[in-house]
Design an enzyme around this catalytic site. Sequence first.
Site, PDB file in Angstrom:
ATOM      1  N   ARG A 113      27.362  36.151  60.373  1.00 55.04           N
ATOM      2  CA  ARG A 113      28.370  35.109  60.107  1.00 55.04           C
ATOM      3  C   ARG A 113      29.502  35.148  61.129  1.00 55.04           C
ATOM      4  O   ARG A 113      29.919  36.222  61.566  1.00 55.04           O
ATOM      5  CB  ARG A 113      28.890  35.264  58.668  1.00 55.04           C
ATOM      6  CG  ARG A 113      27.755  35.085  57.671  1.00 55.04           C
ATOM      7  CD  ARG A 113      28.216  35.195  56.253  1.00 55.04           C
ATOM      8  NE  ARG A 113      29.091  34.091  55.890  1.00 55.04           N
ATOM      9  CZ  ARG A 113      29.728  34.003  54.734  1.00 55.04           C
ATOM     10  NH1 ARG A 113      29.583  34.958  53.837  1.00 55.04           N
ATOM     11  NH2 ARG A 113      30.502  32.971  54.474  1.00 55.04           N
ATOM     12  N   LYS A 115      35.734  35.127  41.604  1.00 54.05           N
ATOM     13  CA  LYS A 115      35.586  36.040  42.756  1.00 54.05           C
ATOM     14  C   LYS A 115      36.788  35.931  43.693  1.00 54.05           C
ATOM     15  O   LYS A 115      37.348  36.942  44.118  1.00 54.05           O
ATOM     16  CB  LYS A 115      34.275  35.696  43.491  1.00 54.05           C
ATOM     17  CG  LYS A 115      33.930  36.645  44.623  1.00 54.05           C
ATOM     18  CD  LYS A 115      32.426  36.788  44.791  1.00 54.05           C
ATOM     19  CE  LYS A 115      31.772  35.593  45.459  1.00 54.05           C
ATOM     20  NZ  LYS A 115      32.062  35.513  46.895  1.00 54.05           N
ATOM     21  N   LYS A 155      27.298  30.011  55.621  1.00 55.42           N
ATOM     22  CA  LYS A 155      27.539  30.778  54.384  1.00 55.42           C
ATOM     23  C   LYS A 155      26.612  31.997  54.375  1.00 55.42           C
ATOM     24  O   LYS A 155      26.100  32.393  55.399  1.00 55.42           O
ATOM     25  CB  LYS A 155      27.343  29.863  53.172  1.00 55.42           C
ATOM     26  CG  LYS A 155      28.367  28.740  53.092  1.00 55.42           C
ATOM     27  CD  LYS A 155      29.772  29.274  52.907  1.00 55.42           C
ATOM     28  CE  LYS A 155      30.815  28.183  52.855  1.00 55.42           C
ATOM     29  NZ  LYS A 155      32.184  28.711  52.882  1.00 55.42           N
ATOM     30  N   ASP A 165      30.943  25.999  47.418  1.00 52.24           N
ATOM     31  CA  ASP A 165      29.926  26.978  47.006  1.00 52.24           C
ATOM     32  C   ASP A 165      28.944  26.409  45.987  1.00 52.24           C
ATOM     33  O   ASP A 165      27.994  27.081  45.596  1.00 52.24           O
ATOM     34  CB  ASP A 165      30.607  28.220  46.421  1.00 52.24           C
ATOM     35  CG  ASP A 165      31.382  28.993  47.492  1.00 52.24           C
ATOM     36  OD1 ASP A 165      31.023  28.898  48.682  1.00 52.24           O
ATOM     37  OD2 ASP A 165      32.354  29.682  47.125  1.00 52.24           O
ATOM     38  N   ARG A 188      22.718  27.349  54.228  1.00 48.13           N
ATOM     39  CA  ARG A 188      22.355  26.789  52.916  1.00 48.13           C
ATOM     40  C   ARG A 188      21.713  25.411  53.009  1.00 48.13           C
ATOM     41  O   ARG A 188      21.119  24.965  52.023  1.00 48.13           O
ATOM     42  CB  ARG A 188      23.577  26.768  51.989  1.00 48.13           C
ATOM     43  CG  ARG A 188      23.917  28.163  51.494  1.00 48.13           C
ATOM     44  CD  ARG A 188      25.055  28.198  50.506  1.00 48.13           C
ATOM     45  NE  ARG A 188      25.235  29.569  50.016  1.00 48.13           N
ATOM     46  CZ  ARG A 188      26.335  30.031  49.464  1.00 48.13           C
ATOM     47  NH1 ARG A 188      27.382  29.238  49.314  1.00 48.13           N
ATOM     48  NH2 ARG A 188      26.398  31.283  49.053  1.00 48.13           N
ATOM     49  N   ARG A 215      23.687  32.602  45.725  1.00 45.20           N
ATOM     50  CA  ARG A 215      23.727  31.254  45.130  1.00 45.20           C
ATOM     51  C   ARG A 215      22.395  30.515  45.302  1.00 45.20           C
ATOM     52  O   ARG A 215      22.063  29.624  44.516  1.00 45.20           O
ATOM     53  CB  ARG A 215      24.903  30.451  45.682  1.00 45.20           C
ATOM     54  CG  ARG A 215      26.235  31.113  45.353  1.00 45.20           C
ATOM     55  CD  ARG A 215      27.419  30.209  45.412  1.00 45.20           C
ATOM     56  NE  ARG A 215      28.645  30.995  45.546  1.00 45.20           N
ATOM     57  CZ  ARG A 215      29.269  31.620  44.547  1.00 45.20           C
ATOM     58  NH1 ARG A 215      28.811  31.536  43.308  1.00 45.20           N
ATOM     59  NH2 ARG A 215      30.362  32.330  44.762  1.00 45.20           N
TER      60      ARG A 215
END
Length: 446
Positions: free
Chosen positions: A130, A29, A355, A328, A359, A404
């Site tokens: 964000r 990515k 993120k 990540d 997370r 994710r």
Amino acid sequence: MTSSSDHPLPMTFNGAPPLSGSVTVPGDKSISHRSLMLSALSVGESRVEGLLEGEDVLATAAAMRAMGAQINRDSDGIWHIKGVGVGGLLQPQTALDMGNSGTSTRLLMGLIASHAITATFTGDASLSKRPMGRVTEPLSRMGASFTSSPGDRLPLTMRGACPAVPLDYRLPVASAQVKSAILLAGLNTPGVTRVIEPIPTRDHSERMLRGFGAELEVEVEADGTRIITLRGEAELRPQTIAVPGDPSSAAFPIVAALLVPGSKVTVGNVGLNATRAGLIDLLREMGGNIVIDNPREVGGEPVGDIVVTASDLKGVEPDPARAPSMIDEYPVAFIAAAFAEGRSIFRGLEELRVKESDRITTMAEGLRAIGVTVEELEDGIIIEGTGGALLPGGGPIATKLDHRIAMSFAVAGLISKSGVTIDDMRPVATSFPGFTTLLQKLGAMP
Ligand code: S3P
């Protein structure tokens, strides 16, 4: 799996038989975003093979088209980009919709900062939460101006400066996005732009800028601090780029194969840049049997085939200095820790809170929901591993528009007693089209 639907797409992942086979994952990515941006700033036609055709990268492609680049995909899957030259970006006629993509947003702000362009950035509910101050602050010093929503968030309108003022900037946060935004702004800025990076982060921008012919130097000091200098008003030459498989996507089949007893899987053609390879090191420290076959270089990046054999893992307390090289991959590393023997203590991970979702909290809540004992810390998490006993399972896991999180809990489902239900798999399309098909190919699901 596409987010074009207005309705959530729940899915349940069940305990799996041994995984086997050889697969590849979609293109990287980070490299895909950069290949579109730098090609769009070259004079002439670049070709990109293996581009990630996920929603995040398509948002970058749409924005570069809106600013004058001609971007087309041929029937063989090769992308052809005709650039406008450094300094040649045009005023977009409508707001730039960045979807879920923080990388598109922050890097494009850098590009626009040194063009006489006014642009408005919008995004989905996750991206709109964000923080953008980390890029608007240095880019303001270069001359750009910003009107953002409260807390330096999207929607945001910026006006670039031409000429911009070169910047000498020490990164206050270990972020490749901030570093890259400044370097991209520096491309159309007279003089030398300098970024000082006390903690190294992924260096794809530096490698690719050099590959396109920019005058860029990296000096490494005795304590590991990196000083990156870029001469502005660069001329970029079109390139042919082969994008390697994304190690952040490979992380899911790699961890799945380590955890599901009896598995043996090869993930081919994965990028192995040291600034991205922290998860492999961590899993090996935990006792994971991971072998790199056929190491080679493709398009200026190290690449290899990763052979994974299921292993009994032990809990760890990883060094927080490793964080940028696996930033990540923590969500799926937490799943590995949940199945390992003993306690794992992860600290120094404040960045995970900003993120696609927070997370630390999202993973702690999800792990609890499937029967894992965890303690959430301000800067990390403590996880009590089951020592290879199947996780109880449950759900639905709230993925909060975070691809994710969805894929990490899908992996958890494969080592669960009663299955793990994910509330919405649509976000997976941002980075990993074909994720469930890949699991099917490995025999992980019907
Ligand atoms: C990225 C940098 C990292 C990473 C993100 C992609 C990039 O973000 O989390 O997925 O391509 O530069 P930060 O710069 O916020 O650490």
